[in-house]
Design a protein around this motif. Structure first.
Motif, PDB file in Angstrom:
ATOM      1  N   ASN B 272       0.686  -1.133  -0.094  1.00  0.00           N
ATOM      2  CA  ASN B 272      -0.074  -0.220   0.011  1.00  0.00           C
ATOM      3  C   ASN B 272       0.804   1.250  -0.071  1.00  0.00           C
ATOM      4  O   ASN B 272       0.424   2.348  -0.309  1.00  0.00           O
ATOM      5  CB  ASN B 272      -0.978   0.166   1.147  1.00  0.00           C
ATOM      6  N   ALA B 275       0.739   1.627  -3.277  1.00  0.00           N
ATOM      7  CA  ALA B 275      -0.581   2.020  -3.705  1.00  0.00           C
ATOM      8  C   ALA B 275      -1.142   3.561  -3.498  1.00  0.00           C
ATOM      9  O   ALA B 275      -1.627   4.202  -4.408  1.00  0.00           O
ATOM     10  CB  ALA B 275      -1.793   1.059  -3.057  1.00  0.00           C
ATOM     11  N   TYR B 315      -7.027  -2.153  -3.022  1.00  0.00           N
ATOM     12  CA  TYR B 315      -5.739  -2.220  -3.140  1.00  0.00           C
ATOM     13  C   TYR B 315      -5.190  -2.673  -1.344  1.00  0.00           C
ATOM     14  O   TYR B 315      -4.296  -3.264  -1.241  1.00  0.00           O
ATOM     15  CB  TYR B 315      -5.118  -0.762  -2.921  1.00  0.00           C
ATOM     16  N   SER B 340      -6.481  -8.669  -5.664  1.00  0.00           N
ATOM     17  CA  SER B 340      -5.497  -8.067  -6.962  1.00  0.00           C
ATOM     18  C   SER B 340      -6.115  -8.180  -8.243  1.00  0.00           C
ATOM     19  O   SER B 340      -6.027  -7.259  -9.127  1.00  0.00           O
ATOM     20  CB  SER B 340      -4.115  -8.705  -6.700  1.00  0.00           C
ATOM     21  N   LEU B 343      -8.811  -5.568  -8.558  1.00  0.00           N
ATOM     22  CA  LEU B 343      -8.186  -4.219  -8.316  1.00  0.00           C
ATOM     23  C   LEU B 343      -7.928  -3.755  -9.991  1.00  0.00           C
ATOM     24  O   LEU B 343      -7.853  -2.657 -10.097  1.00  0.00           O
ATOM     25  CB  LEU B 343      -6.917  -4.341  -7.729  1.00  0.00           C
ATOM     26  N   SER B 347      -8.085   0.452 -11.769  1.00  0.00           N
ATOM     27  CA  SER B 347      -6.826   0.705 -12.051  1.00  0.00           C
ATOM     28  C   SER B 347      -6.804   1.337 -13.476  1.00  0.00           C
ATOM     29  O   SER B 347      -6.440   1.994 -14.033  1.00  0.00           O
ATOM     30  CB  SER B 347      -5.542  -0.197 -11.914  1.00  0.00           C
ATOM     31  N   THR B 385      -0.143  -1.629 -13.921  1.00  0.00           N
ATOM     32  CA  THR B 385      -1.265  -2.335 -13.180  1.00  0.00           C
ATOM     33  C   THR B 385      -1.498  -3.716 -13.443  1.00  0.00           C
ATOM     34  O   THR B 385      -2.030  -4.522 -12.706  1.00  0.00           O
ATOM     35  CB  THR B 385      -2.206  -1.566 -12.981  1.00  0.00           C
TER      36      THR B 385
END
Lengths: 299, 551, 239
Positions: B272, B275, B315, B340, B343, B347, B385
């Motif tokens: 993070n 992130a 995240y 993930s 995510l 992103s 990403t």
């Protein structure tokens, strides 16, 4: 949804709270249960703490950034077990503050390197890795041979570790410096003297890290093996490492998990309350109330 | 510059500086037998430097009230210069570290120059020195303009900037002396961490106070991201750095977490930090500078909302994908992997929102290297990403983890996304801040762009190759069912890629040096007629630097 | 404050806000974003149902497949043992001569042996087995502890000066380290050894010094290596 957001984005505090709320869920759900789920860390009663000298060595490993190129975590993959040995268990690093699992293998994994090569080899390899392994790209550490090891603060290190939950006894802490000398050079005059003192006190705070793979590894050369054995037995007999229903350790993990997040949350609430725009007025009033009454007689 | 401070602010500044110097004295005395003492001396020096800087202007006349009609940009200017200075230092050390893997003797047998010590110098200098200073500088700039409010006071931004750089100096000098917690990207020891908390809380207070005083009814997207960056980094930093020092006079501390819990906390922090430091903060930057430079409205307000909250939520779950197949319980790994994967959607939504904003301005992207920096950054953001979500899948991770692929992935993000968007933002804001028509040389911006792009591509391709080869060599079995390659053979096989990587890094470093020269010349060569020529130029936002009356 | 307006390029309306000249379009979220959000969420939910996933206080959901990484790897290891058994069993049971006679088996042995050597032995003896400085050259065929397969296997199994209870002990002392001999004396002994027959380059030394060196050798080395340095090295031969 977008209408709601349209209102939310007009309030700074609203956004702040929403960010904190939304972002804290993931960490809470993933970290807190690691303290509560029983089989997260396996039980291994013969798992021992680091001796003072080992701890000092571990701190050099940290200081020199060895973890940047070497992992200490054999993953549960067939090829890793074939190359490095049995996969690593959580219990093996239970006294590792912090853990050194690593994230990169520019060099090989070191989780099972203990006892594989002789001390002499390690010295030669540290002084110049390319002398023993021409293809190596590890830096040379010749100065390690020339710099002295600071031992006067070792009891402090053990105490700090005990504060975070490593079960060092008072005796281990008291004898930390002597133990370090004794383990480093049992044959030297200083080491022999130190070791004698340890023997006198009839306490030898050395437990093997893992009994089953403990055909010595040069760590405690010169120590009579019976002392170690006796000590290990005693340790098991009175069940010193077993966790009681509610002990100091329970309290420690509770305060480190839920207590921690509770305090974090509480302080956040206080901060938010203090900065909440609609509270500003009353706080300002409170702050200035003394000044206001100044031109009036005290009642 | 400090003459802009009011008398009261100067007094307070002096007090704080003296207090810092005294703290340094205490550290130096208590830590006289420890490297901590040297850090005490550095703190004293930093405190005294500030004392002298303030005393030099202490009796300057009180600034005129007209200053309140303009945004307060002095800290931003200094922040940008510091940021570029850290960039050169960090990239130089980074390239040195890269060459170390080719020529291990480049340490000259000096303790401070060994790989393990200067590698964190590189990461800290580029992430916290370069990236952090750029974030602080641009966030203060963006915050004032999108809130149409001046900073609440003039002292606290200086405190944040100076304090933050003191933290960076303590961190970097500490590694050279061997002071480190060994937690990646959180290496500084306890006293530096405590200091950063103080600085960070002040930073948050500036942000909140300015937002509360804003004249715009709505808070702009860039500020959501900057806020998320400040808040979450604070939480991460505090939790991951909880530690018990050996003593007040000892630099060494022991983390309260151990083993598996420590690993999870560390990578919850580590991921993070990527992130919210390297993504959220820089997305904030992008959401201001990209539409501004392109002269286009943001493609979709709604997409901004989805991607912002998606990133903030997803995240925080993803950190455990750094620990696939380890002694971390399987269930945590599952959560890390699935989140993930999810995510990726927010992103990519951010990346798409940035790129679609450029619709109608692609001719500018072609002609203007500054805007092209930002465009390429958005592309690399999308690429890295995707790569990140892909590598978070367990089976892929079993190959990629511990290899150079991870290093390549990080640099695709760091060089391609973070550094590019920062260079774009800096090239855009330098003329605005110093009231120039444009950069000293548009050609040099172009040169920098191509150096940076080529360097990044060489680097990333080298690491993809080496990482995948490494991973495959480690797991290749012969027909008889035994491992085919020994570890050292994989080390030997990496050499050409390590050379290529170091060359790629060198390209990037040269680009940054060119950029420094260009910025320096822009600042130095003040055109006499700057004030009158601001109107009608593409950079005419300077006109907007004057506060407009509120609603 | 700005009012809503239509963007000429995309044809969408703005939200009506403006921040320092930046406007936002009120473009609806593209369908594909929702599509991928739902797809990835469905994938995740499926994965959670099948695999261990969610914490429940003191335990966690095990997943329908009942998979755990430790059992997976144990199975993989068992599987690979079975796969290898065809040749590992022969190596364990058959004699070395029989193994060496079988070309097919030797091919496997050479291949896997090479990797094992690289991961375990090369750090001292070098990848090419020529031995790095201070460590024996294994290609020279002059074995310190015996060169027939059985003895070699035993050497590898128990080690030299290792922790194994049956380890071979090399009794050569660290004369310099223990300060039995000082630096000059060590040099003197080396110079003496160089004068002994069998050495290709001879360094003739003055008789007076030679005497001194011989004395040192006799005092410290001869007990193991014989009076003239020619005693069998299994008990102490020099070459």
């Amino acid at each position: 949804m977008f209408g709601l957001h349209y209102k939310l984005e007009r309030k700074a505090i609203g956004i702040v709270l929403a960010i904190i709320g939304v972002s804290s869920i993931g960490g809470l759900v993933e970290i807190a249960p690691l303290f509560t789920i029983h089989n997260t860390v396996e039980k291994a009663p013969d798992m021992r703490v680091y001796t003072p000298l080992e701890l000092a060595g571990r701190n050099i490993y940290i200081r020199e950034g060895c973890y940047a190129c070497h992992s200490q975590m054999i993953r549960t993959l067939r090829d890793e077990v074939h190359r490095y040995g049995a996969y690593s268990r959580a219990v093996e690093s239970q006294y590792d503050h912090p853990m050194l699992w690593g994230s990169k293998r520019t060099g090989p994994d070191l989780a099972r390197i203990g006892g594989k090569y002789s001390d002499e080899w390690h010295v030669a390899h540290m002084v110049n890795p390319r002398q023993v392994m021409p293809q190596s790209i590890m830096p040379s550490y010749p100065w390690l041979q020339l710099t002295g090891l600071r031992v006067d603060d070792l009891p402090g290190h053990l105490k700090a570790l005990r504060a975070v939950g490593v079960p060092y006894t008072d005796e281990m802490i008291a004898n930390a410096i002597n133990d370090a000398y004794g383990q480093a050079s049992p044959d030297s005059i200083g080491g022999r003297r130190a070791f004698k003192e340890v023997r006198k006190s009839d306490e030898c705070p050395r437990l093997r890290r893992q009994a089953e793979c403990s055909h010595g590894n040069g760590r405690a050369r010169g120590l009579p093996p019976d002392t170690r054995q006796a000590h290990r037995n005693r340790k098991q007999d009175d069940g010193g490492v077993e966790i009681m229903p509610f002990t100091h350790e329970t309290l420690v993990w509770f305060s480190k998990s839920y207590g921690l997040f509770y305090l974090l949350g509480l302080s956040l609430i206080v901060v938010v309350y203090a900065y909440w725009p609609s509270n500003k007025k009353s706080f300002d009033q409170a702050a200035e109330s003394i000044l206001e009454s100044e031109d009036k007689p005290w009642r | 510059m400090l003459a802009q401070l009011t008398k009261a602010e100067r007094e307070r500044g002096l007090l704080i500086s003296v207090a810092v110097a005294l703290c340094g004295l205490v550290m130096a005395v208590l830590g006289r037998n420890d490297p901590l003492g040297i850090h005490g001396a550095i703190v004293i020096l930093a405190g005294l430097l500030c004392v002298f800087a303030i005393i030099a202007k202490f009796y300057a006349p009180e600034p005129s009230a007209s200053r309140l009609e303009n945004y307060y940009d002095d800290p931003t200017k200094v922040g940008i210069i510091l940021s570029m200075a850290w960039a050169v230092v960090g990239l130089f050390v980074g390239d040195w570290v890269a060459w170390l893997l080719v020529f291990p003797e480049l340490t000259f047998d000096a303790p401070w120059a060994s790989f393990g010590r200067i590698r964190p110098v590189h990461t800290t200098a580029v992430i916290f020195g370069f990236g952090g200073n750029a974030l602080i500088a641009t966030s203060l700039y963006v915050l004032q303009r999108t809130s149409r409010a001046r900073l609440p006071d003039q002292l606290s931004p200086w405190f944040v900037l100076a304090g933050y750089n003191l933290f960076c100096v303590l961190a970097v000098s500490g590694y050279l002396m061997g002071i480190t917690q060994s937690k990646e990207y959180a290496e500084p020891e306890w006293y530096a961490d405590v200091w950063l908390v103080v600085v960070w809380v002040t930073y948050f207070a500036i942000y909140l106070r300015t937002l509360v005083r804003r004249k715009e009814p709505h808070i702009y997207v860039a500020n959501w991201y900057y806020m998320a960056f400040i808040l979450v980094v604070a939480v991460l930093h505090i939790v991951n750095n909880l530690a018990v020092p050996v003593s007040i006079g000892n630099a060494k501390s022991y983390s309260v977490f151990s083993g598996v819990q420590d690993a999870m906390t560390q990578w919850w922090y580590g991921h993070n930090a990527v992130a919210f430091f390297l993504t959220a903060g820089f997305l904030g930057m992008m959401y201001y500078y990209l539409p501004k430079r392109a002269g286009r409205p943001i493609f979709s307000y709604r997409l901004s909302i989805i991607s912002f909250w998606g990133i903030t939520f997803f995240y925080m779950w993803a950190g455990s994908h750094h620990l696939h197949y380890t002694a971390l319980p399987h269930w945590v790994q599952t959560l890390g992997m699935t989140f993930s994967v999810m995510l990726l959607v927010p992103s990519w939504a951010s990346a798409a929102n940035a790129l679609l904003t450029l619709n109608g301005a692609w001719h500018k992207v072609r002609d203007d290297a500054t805007l092209r920096f930002m465009m390429v950054a958005a592309v690399f953001y999308g690429i890295s990403t995707f790569e990140g979500s892909f590598m978070a899948i367990r089976s892929v991770n079993s190959l990629s983890h511990y290899t150079d692929w991870t290093v390549g992935h990080v640099h695709a993000g760091a060089l391609g996304w973070v550094a590019m968007i920062t260079f774009g933002a800096i090239y855009a804001s330098v003329p605005w801040l110093w009231k120039r028509d444009g950069m000293h040389s548009a050609r040099l911006v172009e040169v920098h762009f191509w150096f940076a792009l080529i360097g990044t591509i060489i680097y990333v391709f080298a690491m993809w190759n080496s990482g995948i080869i490494q991973g495959l060599m480690w797991r290749t079995y012969s027909e008889s069912g035994t491992l085919t390659y020994s570890f050292i053979e994989s080390v030997v096989a990496m050499r050409p890629y390590y050379v290529a990587r170091a060359i790629g890094g060198l390209f990037f470093l040269i680009g940054a040096v060119v950029g420094c020269y260009n910025i320096w010349m822009t600042i130095r060569n003040a055109p006499a007629h700057a004030a009158e020529r601001v109107d009608g130029k593409p950079d005419a936002v300077i006109a907007g630097a004057r506060l407009q009356p509120g609603e | 404050m700005a009012v809503k307006e239509r963007d000429s390029h995309t044809g969408y309306m703005t939200t009506g806000h403006e921040w320092n000249g930046i406007k936002e379009l009120n473009t609806p979220v593209p369908r594909i974003v929702y599509f991928f959000l739902i797809t990835t969420a469905l994938f995740s939910i499926g994965y959670w149902i099948l695999m261990p996933a969610w914490p429940l206080g003191v335990s966690f959901t095990r997943g329908l497949l009942g998979i755990d990484q430790t059992t997976t790897v144990e199975n993989a290891l068992k599987q690979s043992n079975i796969q290898r058994a065809s040749w590992t069993k022969r190596i364990e049971t058959e004699s070395y001569t029989a193994i060496q006679a079988d070309d097919a088996l030797m091919k496997i042995v050479r291949q896997s042996g090479k990797t094992l050597f690289g991961d375990n032995c090369a750090v001292c003896h070098g990848l090419n087995a020529k031995g790095s400085k201070g460590f024996p050259d294994l290609t020279a065929r002059t074995w310190l502890w015996g060169g027939d397969p059985e003895t070699l296997a035993e050497t590898i199994r128990v080690g030299i000066n290792a922790d194994h209870p049956k380890t071979r002990i090399s009794e050569m002392l660290g004369f310099g380290r223990n300060q039995v001999l000082n630096r000059a004396q060590v040099d003197a002994v080396i110079a003496y050894l160089r004068t002994l027959p069998g050495e290709t380059e001879k360094a003739p030394a003055p008789i007076a010094q030679l005497d001194e060196r011989q004395k040192l050798f006799a005092a410290h080395c001869a007990t193991c290596h014989g009076d003239d340095g020619k005693e069998n090295l299994r008990k102490g031969r020099r070459t």
